[in-house]
Write an enzyme that holds these catalytic residues in place. Sequence first.
Site, short mmCIF file in Angstrom:
data_model
loop_
_atom_site.label_atom_id
_atom_site.label_comp_id
_atom_site.label_asym_id
_atom_site.label_seq_id
_atom_site.Cartn_x
_atom_site.Cartn_y
_atom_site.Cartn_z
CG ASP A 16 -2.13 0.87 1.07
OD1 ASP A 16 -2.34 1.40 -0.02
OD2 ASP A 16 -2.87 1.02 2.05
CG HIS A 214 -4.95 6.23 4.32
ND1 HIS A 214 -4.18 6.33 3.18
CD2 HIS A 214 -5.32 4.93 4.39
CE1 HIS A 214 -4.10 5.16 2.59
NE2 HIS A 214 -4.79 4.29 3.31
CB CYS A 245 -6.27 5.51 -2.10
SG CYS A 245 -7.46 4.50 -3.01
#
Length: 307
Positions: A16, A214, A245
């Site tokens: 990620d 986040h 993202c």
Amino acid sequence: MKLPTRVTLVEVGPRDGLQNEKTPIATAIKVDLCKQLIEAGIQRLEAAAFVSPKWVPQMADGTDVLAGLKAMPSLNSYKVSYSALVPNLKGMEAAIEAGVQEAVVFTAASEAFTAKNINCTIAESIERFRPVAELARAHNIHLRGSISCALGCPYQGEVPIQSAAEVALRLQDIGVQEFDVADTIGIGTALRVSQVFEAVGKQVGLNRVAGHFHDTYGQALANILAALQLGVSTFHSSIAGLGGCPYAKGATGNVATEDVVYLLHGMGIETGLDLHKLVSTGAWISGTIGKPYGSRSGRALWSRKNV
């Protein structure tokens, strides 16, 4: 309060954290990053994503990353569970071939985000995962379900409190074993986190829920504390706060592993992690890929080390 005495961190930096980087990062650097994280004590490592390289080119070398790690004799003494993101049956088959112990399927609590991200409804996305779950079960692979936008959506705006709980229940029905409740755009605040996580916990049990935060609005540590107070004991974090993202405009990095460890150790909660090794790794990977070091506690500790 039901504060846990020990917390498990799932390190998502190699996946990620790096997936949205535009400049290609060499496989050897990714392998080295994973190695350093393992040596710092990480036992659950999200190392790859078996997705289309057309959409996420940075993740095209997942098989090579995992092969590189398994070829290192020095890591044999560490107990590590490697995980990978899989969007479909083809991705699951590749993950099995690469030798992962965990797989991650992903949907959202927001219909608007699901439509933008994977071009289907929430119900359709979960139905796509049914054969993935069956294959995971057949190969004894731990299956996680990531529920994006559980606390807010860049397209829909507010997401109802019960939405993530309803999605978790649907995922459980197809065989998902762990539920990653994600604040994808970092918009959540502590009270909302308590409400959403409590709702999810009532459906699937908080012992099977992980927090994925986040830090877009600087609320990630406060949100982790709110979840801790409910008894949540698994969280995701990314070394040096790397990440974002590609389908959520404005979303900044995941909460930094170093910052979470600093918080937890300060509260007397065990993690099994070496904070100073993490700081060295965070400073190294930031410099290597040409980004500012995104962990506040990491920067503070690194500056003291280099005075």
